[in-house]
Design a protein around this motif. Structure first.
Motif, PDB file in Angstrom:
ATOM      1  N   HIS A  78       9.447   4.210   1.874  1.00 15.42           N
ATOM      2  CA  HIS A  78       9.522   4.937   3.131  1.00 15.42           C
ATOM      3  C   HIS A  78       9.917   3.991   4.250  1.00 15.42           C
ATOM      4  O   HIS A  78       9.855   2.764   4.103  1.00 15.42           O
ATOM      5  CB  HIS A  78       8.192   5.638   3.451  1.00 15.42           C
ATOM      6  CG  HIS A  78       7.077   4.665   3.693  1.00 15.42           C
ATOM      7  ND1 HIS A  78       6.334   4.107   2.668  1.00 15.42           N
ATOM      8  CD2 HIS A  78       6.596   4.113   4.844  1.00 15.42           C
ATOM      9  CE1 HIS A  78       5.450   3.274   3.187  1.00 15.42           C
ATOM     10  NE2 HIS A  78       5.587   3.251   4.503  1.00 15.42           N
ATOM     11  N   GLU A  87       4.410   0.473   0.671  1.00 13.38           N
ATOM     12  CA  GLU A  87       3.387  -0.063   1.562  1.00 13.38           C
ATOM     13  C   GLU A  87       2.696  -1.277   0.921  1.00 13.38           C
ATOM     14  O   GLU A  87       2.262  -1.210  -0.229  1.00 13.38           O
ATOM     15  CB  GLU A  87       2.382   1.057   1.879  1.00 13.38           C
ATOM     16  CG  GLU A  87       1.580   0.841   3.137  1.00 13.38           C
ATOM     17  CD  GLU A  87       2.428   0.926   4.411  1.00 13.38           C
ATOM     18  OE1 GLU A  87       3.617   1.252   4.352  1.00 13.38           O
ATOM     19  OE2 GLU A  87       1.872   0.635   5.481  1.00 13.38           O
ATOM     20  N   HIS A 115      10.418   0.319   2.502  1.00 15.19           N
ATOM     21  CA  HIS A 115       9.401  -0.529   1.869  1.00 15.19           C
ATOM     22  C   HIS A 115       8.421   0.358   1.118  1.00 15.19           C
ATOM     23  O   HIS A 115       8.259   1.533   1.449  1.00 15.19           O
ATOM     24  CB  HIS A 115       8.642  -1.363   2.919  1.00 15.19           C
ATOM     25  CG  HIS A 115       7.986  -0.538   3.999  1.00 15.19           C
ATOM     26  ND1 HIS A 115       8.695   0.033   5.042  1.00 15.19           N
ATOM     27  CD2 HIS A 115       6.697  -0.173   4.198  1.00 15.19           C
ATOM     28  CE1 HIS A 115       7.870   0.705   5.830  1.00 15.19           C
ATOM     29  NE2 HIS A 115       6.636   0.599   5.335  1.00 15.19           N
ATOM     30  N   PHE A 164      -0.258   6.351  -0.143  1.00 11.25           N
ATOM     31  CA  PHE A 164      -0.460   6.035   1.258  1.00 11.25           C
ATOM     32  C   PHE A 164      -0.242   7.317   2.044  1.00 11.25           C
ATOM     33  O   PHE A 164       0.531   8.186   1.636  1.00 11.25           O
ATOM     34  CB  PHE A 164       0.439   4.841   1.597  1.00 11.25           C
ATOM     35  CG  PHE A 164       1.409   5.016   2.695  1.00 11.25           C
ATOM     36  CD1 PHE A 164       1.121   4.538   3.949  1.00 11.25           C
ATOM     37  CD2 PHE A 164       2.608   5.643   2.470  1.00 11.25           C
ATOM     38  CE1 PHE A 164       2.036   4.696   4.979  1.00 11.25           C
ATOM     39  CE2 PHE A 164       3.519   5.786   3.485  1.00 11.25           C
ATOM     40  CZ  PHE A 164       3.235   5.318   4.747  1.00 11.25           C
TER      41      PHE A 164
HETATM   42 FE   LIG Z   1       4.966   1.787   5.845  1.00  7.15          FE
END
Ligand SMILES: [Fe+2]
Ligand SMILES: O=C(O)CCC(=O)C(=O)O
Length: 327
Positions: A284, A157, A155, A168
Motif C-alpha cells: 500500500h 507495513e 510498501h 494492518f
Molecule cells: Fe503504510
C-alpha cells in the motif's frame, strides 16, 4: 487486465441492523463516557469481539483462512459527529494522551481482534497502540504517512522487521480531499521463473520507513517467502535498497516493482470505512494531497495486527505486553 478495487478488496456494507448491534455493544463497553482505559480494554477485546454481528465475524475469519482477497473494507461504521471526535490532531499524541481509547478506536480494535493480536512498536508514534495517520507540516515533503506533498510509495507495513504484522488496519475518521490509499499486488505467474528464484534468496536490503526511529538495516532478506506458487512478500520502495554490486537482484526487484505499479488501484477511504489489508500479500501507499492544517484534514487510525503474538515474545516485556521494543 487491471483489476478494479472490488475484485481485490472485499467490501462489506453494514446493514442498519448490524450498525445498531454494533452501537449497542459500543454503548456497553464505553459506558458512561465514550472511552475506556486502553490497556485494560485490549485484554478484553477478543471477548467483546465475539459479540460483533455474526456475518462480519464470518467474513473476517474467511478472509484470514482462505486468503481469498487482499483486504476487507467494512463500510458504514458509526463515527460520532465532528464535535465528539474533535479536530484532526496537529501532533503525534504522547502515551499519556492515549491512555483512553475512544469509541471509534474501540470498534477498530474489536475488528482487529478478530484478525489477530493488536500490537505496537516502541520505535514509532511513541509506542502508541493506535497510530494517527495525519498530515504534519514539518513532514510535508517526506515519504511517510504524515507527509503529503509527494506520493508515499508502495510498501508492506514494517517490512524491515521479522515481526511485521500479518495484517494492518486503517479506519477513516475523515478524508475531505478523497485522497486515495494506493494498493497493489502481484500474481506469481507474472514473474519470470528465474526472477522468482532470485526474489526468494536473501539478497535484498529491506529498509524501515523514516517514521521508525531505528538504526539502518544492513541484513539481507528474501523478498518472497511462504509458498512460491502464491508467495508472501515484504518490500519497501521508499527506502533505498542499496543493492550495490548485486545487479541481478536489482533487476529482479525492478521487474516486481513494474508489476506492482501496473496493478495499482486507488481506494479513497470514506468516513466510517475500516480497511484491513493482508500485509503479506498486498502493498500500500498514498497519493499526494494538499492539507490545510486547520483541524479538518484527512485523519485515519492505524493498527498493526499479528496472527501470532508469541513470535515477538523475546521483544516484549510480558506475555500480554503489546509493544515490541526495538532500537
Ligand atoms: Fe503504510
Ligand atoms: O495514508 C494512507 O492511506 C496510507 C498510509 C500508510 O501507508 C500508513 O499509514 O502506513
Amino acid at each position: 487486465m487491471v483489476a478494479n478495487v472490488n475484485t481485490i478488496i472485499r467490501q462489506i456494507e453494514l446493514t442498519l441492523k448490524e450498525e445498531e448491534q454494533i452501537n449497542e455493544l459500543l454503548d456497553e463497553i464505553c459506558y458512561p463516557d465514550q472511552s475506556v482505559d486502553a490497556a485494560h480494554f485490549l485484554s478484553e477485546a477478543h471477548t467483546f469481539a465475539q459479540e460483533l454481528p455474526r456475518r462480519i465475524r464470518r467474513e473476517i475469519y474467511e478472509f484470514t483462512l482462505y486468503e481469498s482477497s487482499l483486504g476487507l473494507c467494512v463500510k458504514n461504521n458509526p463515527i460520532r459527529g465532528a464535535m465528539e471526535i474533535g479536530p484532526t490532531p496537529d501532533h503525534i499524541p504522547s502515551p499519556d494522551e492515549k491512555l483512553r481509547a475512544t469509541r471509534e478506536e474501540i470498534l477498530h480494535m474489536l475488528y482487529a481482534s478478530l484478525l489477530g493480536e493488536v500490537f505496537a512498536w516502541s520505535s514509532i508514534q511513541n509506542g502508541n497502540i493506535v497510530n494517527e495517520v495525519i498530515p504534519l507540516k514539518e513532514n510535508e515533503e517526506k515519504p511517510m504517512s504524515s507527509g503529503s506533498a509527494n506520493l508515499f510509495g508502495f510498501h508492506t507495513e514494517d517490512a524491515f522487521h521479522e515481526c511485521a504484522g500479518d495484517y494492518f488496519g486503517l479506519m477513516c475518521l475523515r478524508n475531505p480531499t478523497r485522497t486515495p490509499t494506493l494498493i497493489s499486488w502481484f500474481d506469481a505467474s507474472d514473474l519470470d521463473e528465474n526472477t522468482k528464484i532470485i526474489l526468494g534468496e536473501p539478497r535484498f536490503i529491506v529498509g524501515a520507513n523514516i517514521a521508525h526511529n531505528v538504526s539502518k538495516s544492513i541484513k539481507r532478506l528474501p523478498i518472497l517467502f511462504g509458498d512460491f506458487e502464491r508467495p508472501y512478500f515484504r518490500i519497501n520502495l521508499n527506502s533505498d535498497a542499496g543493492l550495490d554490486a548485486d545487479d541481478e537482484a536489482q533487476l529482479a526487484l525492478d521487474e516486481l516493482t513494474n508489476i506492482l505499479n501496473r496493478n495499482a488501484i486507488q481506494l479513497s477511504l470514506e468516513q466510517g470505512d475500516c480497511l484491513y489489508l493482508d500485509n503479506f500479500r498486498a502493498v500500500h501507499g498514498r497519493s499526494s494531497y494538499k492539507p490545510n492544517y486547520d483541524g479538518n484534514d484527512r485523519w485515519l487510525k492505524r493498527l498493526y495486527i499479528s496472527s501470532y503474538l508469541r513470535k515477538s515474545r523475546n521483544l516484549r516485556t510480558c506475555p500480554e505486553g503489546r509493544v515490541i521494543l526495538i532500537d
